[in-house]
Design a protein around this motif. Structure first.
Motif, PDB file in Angstrom:
ATOM      1  N   MET A   1      51.115-116.002  73.663  1.00  0.00           N
ATOM      2  CA  MET A   1      52.068-115.021  73.140  1.00  0.00           C
ATOM      3  C   MET A   1      52.150-115.156  71.621  1.00  0.00           C
ATOM      4  N   ILE A   2      52.116-114.035  70.936  1.00  0.00           N
ATOM      5  CA  ILE A   2      52.166-114.045  69.476  1.00  0.00           C
ATOM      6  C   ILE A   2      53.604-114.256  69.013  1.00  0.00           C
ATOM      7  N   GLU A   3      53.809-115.347  68.255  1.00  0.00           N
ATOM      8  CA  GLU A   3      55.138-115.651  67.744  1.00  0.00           C
ATOM      9  C   GLU A   3      55.159-115.875  66.236  1.00  0.00           C
ATOM     10  N   THR A   4      54.003-116.128  65.626  1.00  0.00           N
ATOM     11  CA  THR A   4      53.947-116.319  64.183  1.00  0.00           C
ATOM     12  C   THR A   4      52.875-115.411  63.595  1.00  0.00           C
ATOM     13  N   VAL A   5      53.183-114.835  62.440  1.00  0.00           N
ATOM     14  CA  VAL A   5      52.291-113.866  61.809  1.00  0.00           C
ATOM     15  C   VAL A   5      52.127-114.221  60.340  1.00  0.00           C
ATOM     16  N   THR A   6      50.890-114.163  59.860  1.00  0.00           N
ATOM     17  CA  THR A   6      50.605-114.275  58.431  1.00  0.00           C
ATOM     18  C   THR A   6      49.933-112.994  57.976  1.00  0.00           C
ATOM     19  N   ILE A   7      50.388-112.448  56.862  1.00  0.00           N
ATOM     20  CA  ILE A   7      49.857-111.195  56.325  1.00  0.00           C
ATOM     21  C   ILE A   7      49.364-111.445  54.913  1.00  0.00           C
ATOM     22  N   VAL A   8      48.142-111.033  54.638  1.00  0.00           N
ATOM     23  CA  VAL A   8      47.604-111.102  53.281  1.00  0.00           C
ATOM     24  C   VAL A   8      47.644-109.691  52.711  1.00  0.00           C
ATOM     25  N   GLY A   9      48.547-109.459  51.764  1.00  0.00           N
ATOM     26  CA  GLY A   9      48.673-108.132  51.174  1.00  0.00           C
ATOM     27  C   GLY A   9      50.023-107.508  51.467  1.00  0.00           C
ATOM     28  N   ALA A  10      50.853-107.400  50.438  1.00  0.00           N
ATOM     29  CA  ALA A  10      52.171-106.786  50.592  1.00  0.00           C
ATOM     30  C   ALA A  10      52.186-105.412  49.942  1.00  0.00           C
ATOM     31  N   GLY A  11      51.080-104.695  50.081  1.00  0.00           N
ATOM     32  CA  GLY A  11      51.009-103.328  49.599  1.00  0.00           C
ATOM     33  C   GLY A  11      51.592-102.370  50.617  1.00  0.00           C
ATOM     34  N   ALA A  12      51.067-101.159  50.645  1.00  0.00           N
ATOM     35  CA  ALA A  12      51.663-100.113  51.480  1.00  0.00           C
ATOM     36  C   ALA A  12      51.591-100.458  52.970  1.00  0.00           C
ATOM     37  N   LEU A  13      50.374-100.679  53.490  1.00  0.00           N
ATOM     38  CA  LEU A  13      50.245-100.949  54.920  1.00  0.00           C
ATOM     39  C   LEU A  13      50.814-102.314  55.300  1.00  0.00           C
ATOM     40  N   GLY A  14      50.605-103.320  54.445  1.00  0.00           N
ATOM     41  CA  GLY A  14      51.167-104.630  54.731  1.00  0.00           C
ATOM     42  C   GLY A  14      52.673-104.587  54.858  1.00  0.00           C
ATOM     43  N   THR A  15      53.306-103.777  54.027  1.00  0.00           N
ATOM     44  CA  THR A  15      54.758-103.645  54.084  1.00  0.00           C
ATOM     45  C   THR A  15      55.203-102.948  55.362  1.00  0.00           C
ATOM     46  N   VAL A  16      54.488-101.903  55.762  1.00  0.00           N
ATOM     47  CA  VAL A  16      54.862-101.168  56.976  1.00  0.00           C
ATOM     48  C   VAL A  16      54.842-102.084  58.195  1.00  0.00           C
ATOM     49  N   VAL A  17      53.736-102.803  58.391  1.00  0.00           N
ATOM     50  CA  VAL A  17      53.645-103.666  59.577  1.00  0.00           C
ATOM     51  C   VAL A  17      54.530-104.897  59.422  1.00  0.00           C
ATOM     52  N   GLY A  18      54.587-105.451  58.210  1.00  0.00           N
ATOM     53  CA  GLY A  18      55.370-106.658  58.009  1.00  0.00           C
ATOM     54  C   GLY A  18      56.858-106.438  58.224  1.00  0.00           C
ATOM     55  N   ASP A  19      57.373-105.307  57.778  1.00  0.00           N
ATOM     56  CA  ASP A  19      58.792-105.023  57.952  1.00  0.00           C
ATOM     57  C   ASP A  19      59.171-104.981  59.424  1.00  0.00           C
ATOM     58  N   PHE A  72      44.929-108.830  57.583  1.00  0.00           N
ATOM     59  CA  PHE A  72      44.449-108.560  56.234  1.00  0.00           C
ATOM     60  C   PHE A  72      44.812-107.126  55.874  1.00  0.00           C
ATOM     61  N   ALA A  73      45.620-106.970  54.821  1.00  0.00           N
ATOM     62  CA  ALA A  73      46.079-105.650  54.396  1.00  0.00           C
ATOM     63  C   ALA A  73      45.868-105.482  52.896  1.00  0.00           C
ATOM     64  N   VAL A  74      44.717-105.973  52.415  1.00  0.00           N
ATOM     65  CA  VAL A  74      44.372-105.849  50.999  1.00  0.00           C
ATOM     66  C   VAL A  74      43.401-104.694  50.813  1.00  0.00           C
ATOM     67  N   LYS A  75      43.099-104.360  49.562  1.00  0.00           N
ATOM     68  CA  LYS A  75      42.065-103.376  49.274  1.00  0.00           C
ATOM     69  C   LYS A  75      40.692-104.055  49.358  1.00  0.00           C
ATOM     70  N   GLY A  76      39.668-103.261  49.579  1.00  0.00           N
ATOM     71  CA  GLY A  76      38.326-103.786  49.773  1.00  0.00           C
ATOM     72  C   GLY A  76      37.856-104.770  48.720  1.00  0.00           C
ATOM     73  N   PRO A  77      38.020-104.476  47.421  1.00  0.00           N
ATOM     74  CA  PRO A  77      37.531-105.401  46.400  1.00  0.00           C
ATOM     75  C   PRO A  77      38.187-106.780  46.439  1.00  0.00           C
ATOM     76  N   ALA A  78      39.330-106.907  47.114  1.00  0.00           N
ATOM     77  CA  ALA A  78      40.063-108.176  47.143  1.00  0.00           C
ATOM     78  C   ALA A  78      39.811-108.985  48.407  1.00  0.00           C
TER      79      ALA A  78
END
Length: 305
Positions: A1-19, A72-78
């Motif tokens: 069961m998923i209980e912990t999450v790490t997100i790389v990228g607090a841009g637009a999509l990262g914010t939507v899912v992270g919130d 991973f919610a970064v832009k391609g170059p990153a």
């Protein structure tokens, strides 16, 4: 069961899912990775989502345990830098999702962390826009998750667990049986609308009405259809028309992510779009003149920033 999450990228999509994940699991269970000045900026400024400050926790990852789910919610170059940053967050059972545009990030992540960990993901219609540290989501959209139909890495259990988790946190998720076809359709859309809005310096309205910009968009999308067939993915005229309808349904005054990058003078994802089309065309002995022109134009625009 998923209980912990790490997100790389607090841009637009990262914010939507992270919130959504923070509101369900609590901020102690969701970690956003950043480093250097970016980490200081995130901690100091925070993130606003639809006008409200998000309860996000930021870390450089050095003291974090491996996550159940890594996004991973970064832009391609990153991406390369993001993988280095996220490596301590990957354990034997970590599930990895990529919210990047394009058709190559899943392979890149699989080669680094293992094919058995990576699920395939396509976001469509969420339509988030970031300005500074503020993100506004304008669409409902869908997150499509799946694995290739010929899956040799026994990811069925991970797929079911991930879909159930995304449903649990309230995100609009759908399990996609033919995820590669969906990814190529989204790629076709992005190659057209992102690059043309960037090259012509226009919003969606500029490609929703008849004229040179719309014709260029359609021609670029048709070049994707050509190379996709050589990759074993058939994009039909019906697919093209359906995704043109997606373009026509977008808010006319809004802009795609590449145009947002251009206005902010950030490096764009042109290599993920026209660059990929050109590489595949060379591989199969094809000509893709529209994407050649768009690639040249956008690279020239970048050099003048």
């Amino acid at each position: 069961m998923i209980e912990t999450v790490t997100i790389v990228g607090a841009g637009a999509l990262g914010t939507v899912v992270g919130d959504a994940m923070v509101k369900c699991l609590g901020p102690e269970k969701v970690c956003f990775l950043a480093d250097g000045d970016r980490l200081d900026r995130c901690r100091t400024q925070g993130v606003l989502y639809n006008g409200e400050r998000c309860d996000f926790r930021f870390s450089d990852g050095t003291e974090e345990e491996p996550a159940d789910l890594l996004i991973f919610a970064v832009k391609g170059p990153a991406l390369e830098e993001a993988m280095d940053l996220a490596e301590p967050s990957v354990g034997p059972d970590t599930i990895i999702l990529s919210l990047l545009n394009g058709i190559s990030s899943e392979e890149t992540l699989s080669l680094r962390f293992g094919w058995e960990k990576v699920l395939y993901t396509v976001t469509q219609g969420l339509d988030p826009v970031r300005e500074g540290n503020a993100v506004v989501r304008k669409g409902d959209g869908t997150i499509f998750v799946g694995v290739p139909q010929e899956d040799y890495f026994d990811r069925e259990e991970k797929l079911a667990e991930t879909v159930a988790f995304l449903e649990r946190v309230g995100l609009p998720v759908r399990r996609e049986e033919d995820i590669l076809h969906r990814m190529w359709c989204k790629f076709m859309l992005n190659v057209g609308v992102n690059q043309v809005c960037m090259a012509y310096e226009t919003d969606y309205a500029g490609v929703q009405q008849p004229g040179e910009a719309r014709e260029t968009m359609i021609a670029a999308m048709n070049e994707v259809r050509k190379v996709s067939a050589c990759q074993g993915v058939l994009l039909t005229q019906k697919d093209l028309q359906e995704y043109l309808a997606v373009v026509d349904s977008l808010t006319p005054a809004s802009i795609p992510s590449m145009r947002q990058d251009g206005l902010a003078r950030r490096k764009t994802e042109v290599e993920m779009f026209a660059g990929t089309v050109r590489t595949l065309a060379d591989q199969y002995g094809m000509r893709v003149p529209v994407n050649e022109t768009l690639h040249q134009k956008i690279k020239e625009m970048e050099t003048n920033w």
